[in-house]
Design a protein around this motif. Structure first.
Motif, PDB file in Angstrom:
ATOM      1  N   ARG A   1       0.544   2.543  -6.148  1.00 44.91           N
ATOM      2  CA  ARG A   1      -0.684   3.346  -6.189  1.00 44.91           C
ATOM      3  C   ARG A   1      -0.416   4.712  -6.810  1.00 44.91           C
TER       4      ARG A   1
ATOM      5  N   ASP B   1       0.387  -4.288  -7.053  1.00 49.34           N
ATOM      6  CA  ASP B   1       0.243  -4.529  -5.623  1.00 49.34           C
ATOM      7  C   ASP B   1      -0.428  -3.300  -5.021  1.00 49.34           C
TER       8      ASP B   1
ATOM      9  N   GLY C   1      -9.236   4.271  -1.088  1.00 52.35           N
ATOM     10  CA  GLY C   1      -9.457   2.893  -0.679  1.00 52.35           C
ATOM     11  C   GLY C   1     -10.751   2.644   0.070  1.00 52.35           C
TER      12      GLY C   1
ATOM     13  N   ASP D   1      -1.279  -2.658  -2.158  1.00 49.96           N
ATOM     14  CA  ASP D   1      -0.773  -2.295  -0.833  1.00 49.96           C
ATOM     15  C   ASP D   1       0.495  -1.453  -0.909  1.00 49.96           C
ATOM     16  N   ASP D   2       1.092  -1.349  -2.086  1.00 49.54           N
ATOM     17  CA  ASP D   2       2.342  -0.620  -2.282  1.00 49.54           C
ATOM     18  C   ASP D   2       2.042   0.845  -2.628  1.00 49.54           C
TER      19      ASP D   2
END
Length: 137
Positions: free
Chosen positions: A123, A116, A86, A118-119
């Motif tokens: 990922r 998503d 990230g 953020d999940d």
């Protein structure tokens, strides 16, 4: 193998390591199975998918299709982002674009792929799919 009973397992391990060395998944010229274990699991998973005609459906598959249709590089953007944990400046440098352009592509790929970012499970799924080779390649 230290004992004759271990020969079959030793041979199987050697065959798995050799297969990875010949697959292009590593730059190594020699390896033990323990050195390339994760790559050998990916090879086996790819084989199972091909044998069972069980192609995954998910965000990476959607991105690859979108990239092919629109001549974009959203899949490479996702791979760079995941590979740098990230870190946008590092990921942008890896794909040779400005960090702001990279951020735009991240937002775009999240919409296109329906992922998503953020999940952690999403990922992980994306990272796994990126490392699986389609059976026809």
């Amino acid at each position: 193998a230290a004992r004759p009973v271990e020969l079959r397992r030793s041979r199987a391990d050697a065959d798995r390591a050799l297969r990875v060395l010949g697959s292009g998944r590593t730059q190594r010229r020699a390896a033990r199975l323990s050195d390339v274990y994760a790559a050998s699991l990916l090879e086996e998973l790819t084989d199972r998918m091909a044998a069972e005609d069980d192609l995954p459906d998910g965000p990476v598959i959607r991105l690859r299709a979108y990239d092919a249709r629109h001549h974009t590089a959203l899949t490479d953007t996702l791979d760079a982002w995941l590979s740098t944990f990230g870190d946008v400046p590092s990921a942008a440098a890896a794909v040779h674009i400005h960090p702001n352009t990279f951020r735009y592509r991240l937002k775009r790929l999240a919409v296109v792929a329906g992922i998503d970012l953020d999940d952690p499970e999403a990922r992980f799924e994306a990272m796994l799919q990126l490392r699986l080779r389609p059976p026809h390649s």
